[in-house]
Design a protein around this motif. Sequence first.
Motif, PDB file in Angstrom:
ATOM      1  N   ASP A 323       0.819  -1.206   0.000  1.00 41.96           N
ATOM      2  CA  ASP A 323       0.000   0.000   0.000  1.00 41.96           C
ATOM      3  C   ASP A 323       0.855   1.258   0.000  1.00 41.96           C
ATOM      4  O   ASP A 323       0.318   2.356   0.117  1.00 41.96           O
ATOM      5  CB  ASP A 323      -0.923   0.012   1.235  1.00 41.96           C
ATOM      6  CG  ASP A 323      -1.937  -1.120   1.170  1.00 41.96           C
ATOM      7  OD1 ASP A 323      -2.245  -1.532   0.053  1.00 41.96           O
ATOM      8  OD2 ASP A 323      -2.386  -1.581   2.242  1.00 41.96           O
ATOM      9  N   ARG A 324       2.163   1.107  -0.086  1.00 42.75           N
ATOM     10  CA  ARG A 324       3.038   2.280  -0.030  1.00 42.75           C
ATOM     11  C   ARG A 324       2.778   3.173  -1.247  1.00 42.75           C
ATOM     12  O   ARG A 324       2.975   2.756  -2.382  1.00 42.75           O
ATOM     13  CB  ARG A 324       4.490   1.810  -0.023  1.00 42.75           C
ATOM     14  CG  ARG A 324       5.514   2.928   0.095  1.00 42.75           C
ATOM     15  CD  ARG A 324       6.925   2.345   0.021  1.00 42.75           C
ATOM     16  NE  ARG A 324       7.927   3.388   0.189  1.00 42.75           N
ATOM     17  CZ  ARG A 324       8.464   3.734   1.331  1.00 42.75           C
ATOM     18  NH1 ARG A 324       8.063   3.110   2.436  1.00 42.75           N
ATOM     19  NH2 ARG A 324       9.372   4.683   1.412  1.00 42.75           N
ATOM     20  N   PRO A 325       2.323   4.442  -1.021  1.00 48.66           N
ATOM     21  CA  PRO A 325       2.014   5.310  -2.158  1.00 48.66           C
ATOM     22  C   PRO A 325       3.275   5.745  -2.886  1.00 48.66           C
ATOM     23  O   PRO A 325       4.361   5.815  -2.314  1.00 48.66           O
ATOM     24  CB  PRO A 325       1.315   6.503  -1.495  1.00 48.66           C
ATOM     25  CG  PRO A 325       1.848   6.534  -0.100  1.00 48.66           C
ATOM     26  CD  PRO A 325       2.096   5.107   0.276  1.00 48.66           C
ATOM     27  N   ALA A 326       3.119   6.009  -4.141  1.00 48.22           N
ATOM     28  CA  ALA A 326       4.257   6.438  -4.951  1.00 48.22           C
ATOM     29  C   ALA A 326       4.631   7.868  -4.579  1.00 48.22           C
ATOM     30  O   ALA A 326       3.777   8.701  -4.288  1.00 48.22           O
ATOM     31  CB  ALA A 326       3.913   6.338  -6.428  1.00 48.22           C
ATOM     32  N   ARG A 327       5.922   8.117  -4.589  1.00 46.86           N
ATOM     33  CA  ARG A 327       6.406   9.463  -4.315  1.00 46.86           C
ATOM     34  C   ARG A 327       6.041  10.376  -5.482  1.00 46.86           C
ATOM     35  O   ARG A 327       6.009   9.936  -6.637  1.00 46.86           O
ATOM     36  CB  ARG A 327       7.916   9.412  -4.135  1.00 46.86           C
ATOM     37  CG  ARG A 327       8.531  10.751  -3.811  1.00 46.86           C
ATOM     38  CD  ARG A 327       9.986  10.599  -3.470  1.00 46.86           C
ATOM     39  NE  ARG A 327      10.599  11.898  -3.239  1.00 46.86           N
ATOM     40  CZ  ARG A 327      11.817  12.066  -2.753  1.00 46.86           C
ATOM     41  NH1 ARG A 327      12.549  10.992  -2.455  1.00 46.86           N
ATOM     42  NH2 ARG A 327      12.305  13.272  -2.568  1.00 46.86           N
ATOM     43  N   PRO A 328       5.754  11.664  -5.223  1.00 43.36           N
ATOM     44  CA  PRO A 328       5.427  12.574  -6.318  1.00 43.36           C
ATOM     45  C   PRO A 328       6.524  12.590  -7.374  1.00 43.36           C
ATOM     46  O   PRO A 328       7.725  12.470  -7.067  1.00 43.36           O
ATOM     47  CB  PRO A 328       5.288  13.929  -5.617  1.00 43.36           C
ATOM     48  CG  PRO A 328       4.930  13.591  -4.211  1.00 43.36           C
ATOM     49  CD  PRO A 328       5.639  12.316  -3.909  1.00 43.36           C
ATOM     50  N   THR A 329       6.119  12.717  -8.606  1.00 45.34           N
ATOM     51  CA  THR A 329       7.068  12.677  -9.725  1.00 45.34           C
ATOM     52  C   THR A 329       7.881  13.950  -9.839  1.00 45.34           C
ATOM     53  O   THR A 329       8.838  14.020 -10.621  1.00 45.34           O
ATOM     54  CB  THR A 329       6.306  12.450 -11.037  1.00 45.34           C
ATOM     55  OG1 THR A 329       5.318  13.481 -11.193  1.00 45.34           O
ATOM     56  CG2 THR A 329       5.606  11.096 -11.016  1.00 45.34           C
ATOM     57  N   ALA A 330       7.506  14.992  -9.099  1.00 44.59           N
ATOM     58  CA  ALA A 330       8.242  16.256  -9.134  1.00 44.59           C
ATOM     59  C   ALA A 330       8.049  16.952  -7.797  1.00 44.59           C
ATOM     60  O   ALA A 330       7.241  16.541  -6.955  1.00 44.59           O
ATOM     61  CB  ALA A 330       7.753  17.138 -10.289  1.00 44.59           C
ATOM     62  N   GLY A 331       8.814  18.030  -7.597  1.00 41.77           N
ATOM     63  CA  GLY A 331       8.718  18.776  -6.353  1.00 41.77           C
ATOM     64  C   GLY A 331       7.409  19.548  -6.256  1.00 41.77           C
ATOM     65  O   GLY A 331       6.726  19.820  -7.248  1.00 41.77           O
ATOM     66  N   ILE A 332       7.066  19.921  -5.023  1.00 39.83           N
ATOM     67  CA  ILE A 332       5.825  20.650  -4.751  1.00 39.83           C
ATOM     68  C   ILE A 332       6.041  22.132  -5.016  1.00 39.83           C
ATOM     69  O   ILE A 332       6.997  22.734  -4.502  1.00 39.83           O
ATOM     70  CB  ILE A 332       5.373  20.410  -3.292  1.00 39.83           C
ATOM     71  CG1 ILE A 332       5.024  18.936  -3.087  1.00 39.83           C
ATOM     72  CG2 ILE A 332       4.186  21.294  -2.946  1.00 39.83           C
ATOM     73  CD1 ILE A 332       4.698  18.579  -1.652  1.00 39.83           C
ATOM     74  N   ILE A 333       5.154  22.718  -5.809  1.00 41.46           N
ATOM     75  CA  ILE A 333       5.272  24.141  -6.140  1.00 41.46           C
ATOM     76  C   ILE A 333       4.148  24.976  -5.536  1.00 41.46           C
ATOM     77  O   ILE A 333       4.201  26.204  -5.591  1.00 41.46           O
ATOM     78  CB  ILE A 333       5.280  24.336  -7.665  1.00 41.46           C
ATOM     79  CG1 ILE A 333       3.970  23.825  -8.282  1.00 41.46           C
ATOM     80  CG2 ILE A 333       6.482  23.654  -8.297  1.00 41.46           C
ATOM     81  CD1 ILE A 333       3.804  24.153  -9.756  1.00 41.46           C
ATOM     82  N   ARG A 334       3.139  24.336  -4.993  1.00 40.54           N
ATOM     83  CA  ARG A 334       2.034  25.096  -4.395  1.00 40.54           C
ATOM     84  C   ARG A 334       1.495  24.335  -3.193  1.00 40.54           C
ATOM     85  O   ARG A 334       1.270  23.126  -3.260  1.00 40.54           O
ATOM     86  CB  ARG A 334       0.911  25.339  -5.399  1.00 40.54           C
ATOM     87  CG  ARG A 334      -0.308  26.067  -4.803  1.00 40.54           C
ATOM     88  CD  ARG A 334      -1.348  26.348  -5.853  1.00 40.54           C
ATOM     89  NE  ARG A 334      -0.823  27.230  -6.890  1.00 40.54           N
ATOM     90  CZ  ARG A 334      -1.459  27.473  -8.036  1.00 40.54           C
ATOM     91  NH1 ARG A 334      -2.604  26.859  -8.295  1.00 40.54           N
ATOM     92  NH2 ARG A 334      -0.936  28.294  -8.921  1.00 40.54           N
ATOM     93  N   LEU A 335       1.289  25.065  -2.104  1.00 41.56           N
ATOM     94  CA  LEU A 335       0.683  24.529  -0.893  1.00 41.56           C
ATOM     95  C   LEU A 335      -0.586  25.307  -0.588  1.00 41.56           C
ATOM     96  O   LEU A 335      -0.623  26.539  -0.750  1.00 41.56           O
ATOM     97  CB  LEU A 335       1.642  24.633   0.295  1.00 41.56           C
ATOM     98  CG  LEU A 335       2.725  23.569   0.435  1.00 41.56           C
ATOM     99  CD1 LEU A 335       3.621  23.901   1.609  1.00 41.56           C
ATOM    100  CD2 LEU A 335       2.100  22.198   0.602  1.00 41.56           C
ATOM    101  N   ARG A 336      -1.597  24.591  -0.126  1.00 47.17           N
ATOM    102  CA  ARG A 336      -2.880  25.233   0.168  1.00 47.17           C
ATOM    103  C   ARG A 336      -3.461  24.595   1.424  1.00 47.17           C
ATOM    104  O   ARG A 336      -3.536  23.365   1.519  1.00 47.17           O
ATOM    105  CB  ARG A 336      -3.837  25.054  -1.014  1.00 47.17           C
ATOM    106  CG  ARG A 336      -5.090  25.900  -0.955  1.00 47.17           C
ATOM    107  CD  ARG A 336      -5.734  25.923  -2.329  1.00 47.17           C
ATOM    108  NE  ARG A 336      -6.958  26.703  -2.352  1.00 47.17           N
ATOM    109  CZ  ARG A 336      -8.173  26.186  -2.410  1.00 47.17           C
ATOM    110  NH1 ARG A 336      -8.322  24.865  -2.450  1.00 47.17           N
ATOM    111  NH2 ARG A 336      -9.233  26.938  -2.447  1.00 47.17           N
ATOM    112  N   LEU A 337      -3.855  25.424   2.386  1.00 44.54           N
ATOM    113  CA  LEU A 337      -4.479  24.950   3.618  1.00 44.54           C
ATOM    114  C   LEU A 337      -5.936  25.407   3.633  1.00 44.54           C
ATOM    115  O   LEU A 337      -6.220  26.609   3.480  1.00 44.54           O
ATOM    116  CB  LEU A 337      -3.756  25.501   4.853  1.00 44.54           C
ATOM    117  CG  LEU A 337      -2.274  25.135   4.990  1.00 44.54           C
ATOM    118  CD1 LEU A 337      -1.725  25.641   6.307  1.00 44.54           C
ATOM    119  CD2 LEU A 337      -2.072  23.640   4.851  1.00 44.54           C
ATOM    120  N   VAL A 338      -6.836  24.456   3.801  1.00 45.86           N
ATOM    121  CA  VAL A 338      -8.266  24.732   3.774  1.00 45.86           C
ATOM    122  C   VAL A 338      -8.849  24.369   5.144  1.00 45.86           C
ATOM    123  O   VAL A 338      -8.867  23.186   5.509  1.00 45.86           O
ATOM    124  CB  VAL A 338      -8.984  23.919   2.675  1.00 45.86           C
ATOM    125  CG1 VAL A 338     -10.468  24.263   2.646  1.00 45.86           C
ATOM    126  CG2 VAL A 338      -8.342  24.162   1.327  1.00 45.86           C
TER     127      VAL A 338
END
Length: 568
Positions: A323-338
């Motif tokens: 069940d180990r999720p795949a790591r993102p294919t690229a770095g994070i460019i946007r963060l959003r807190l809701v």
Amino acid sequence: MSEPVRTLLLWCPDWPVLAAEIADGVPATDPVAVLHANRVVACSERARAEGVRRGLRRREAQGRCPQLTVVDHDPGRDARAFEPVVAAVEEVAVGVEVIRPGACALAARGPSRYLGGEEAAAERIIEHVAHSCAVESQVGIAAGVFAAGLAARRGRIVPPGGTPEFLAGQPVAALGRPALADLLRRLGMRTLGDFAALPAGDVLARFGFDGVLAHRLAAGRDDRPLAVRRPPADLTVTADLDEPIERVDVAAFAARTLAERLHERLAGYGLACTRLGIEAVTAHGQELHRVWRHDGLLSAAAIADRVRWQLDGWLSGGGRGGDRPARPTAGIIRLRLVPDGVLAQAGLQPGLWGETGAERERAHRALSRVQGLLGPEAVVTAVLGGGRSPDDQTRLVPWGDERLPARPGAVGSGGPRSGGSGAAVGSEGKPPRVGGRASSGPAVPSWPGRLPPPSPAVVLPVPLAVSVLDATGVPVVVSARLAVSAPPARLVIDPAAAAIAPAGAIVPIGGGASAEIVGWVGPWPVDERWWAPAEARRRARFQVRLADGGALLLAVEAGRWLLEAIYD
């Protein structure tokens, strides 16, 4: 009287039917009836074509239209489904009041000025609602909410000054009061104009206050101001990152900054977060989303921790086994807190040592350390409870102990009416005197004989012996029947009592000095525990005001005058 504010009202016909279609998928184009208490409260256009009307019983409605679809009335469903419509109106004009699910109103002046007139404003709002929500609506404009509602059902814009004439031709059933409308018809009044022509005094005498309100509506004098709805605040915070984040330590720094922004925004609206949505977008357009829940209220540090944990899980590909999720294919460019769940910030308001959280915990640890060095009684807090005098209404509780009052508190507030034995305030049950004049007392509290508010600012640990004199210098005496020998005129503090006063005790005047009394209230008797002679205590209390503006609480007990407390 000036004409009521011109009001623009948007009305969605057969809204309960449309809400059932939006929420439950019931086709509004079919014959549909919404029932409450076994009667039709709304129906679709096709059902009306088959003879279904509001007010019909279920069996009669189904008899007229055998293929009728019956839906239970749900006000909550109607309100939820109407919220997007209100939001769409607020995108065009501000200051919206929700009259009921399916109808909302706003002042017509604003949108008519910046949209090119009332007609242009009505068309713009109708088009925007239809485009945003796929809902048909009608708009009416008139003076007052009531007249605007009637105009909306006909899609009319009543010209300025023409509201009374417009209302005069409406049937009395438009008032929405079936019993009153039936009575008016039996009295020969068919239209609102007939009803408005009656004198207001006769309407009050015959129909009561509700009839007077209906009479004002019929005459076009609906001057009720709009209860403007405050649009929900946009609490979401977003950070666009210059460089894609691929390391956890860099992500932790960005998370803390964003968490502080969210916490400040929530605090500005008096809110706190209980459920937090964390969203991220990678450089390849991949979208990540997770919701964190918390039993309590999330502080800024708690928000930052959860964002850091989630970013760590995403960037490191956290998980176990297959069940180990795949790591993102690229770095994070946007963060959003809701902030998905918000509550009024009742438990996080600033306290003595700042906001609830780390500062408060530090104070708790410091006070506990003092208790460990000096004993539990070294740090105490005051707990208010029941009692008749200021000195027995406060209980000092060691820090950390349960803060429970020693006695139940009073229900409501108010001045004393009677002592513990049931004796009346003043002489022979009359109100107490204020400077020789009678004054009425407020309602009875749960502690008879309790002093009225406000409470004294300083309560002396040991009452000081004083002398109260009249204008001729003779001591004032209070008899057993609460008769005062003469109005109090001067106060003298016993020099010996002032000399032995506890360290830090506030003495209003020096020992042996006198002060002029310019106002007084009392006597208020208290006869406590009269059934136990060894514990019985009987005294009468006075509130006096000095010439320098100070106020004191005095008591007469066993023929002696005592100073018990000082007012601020």
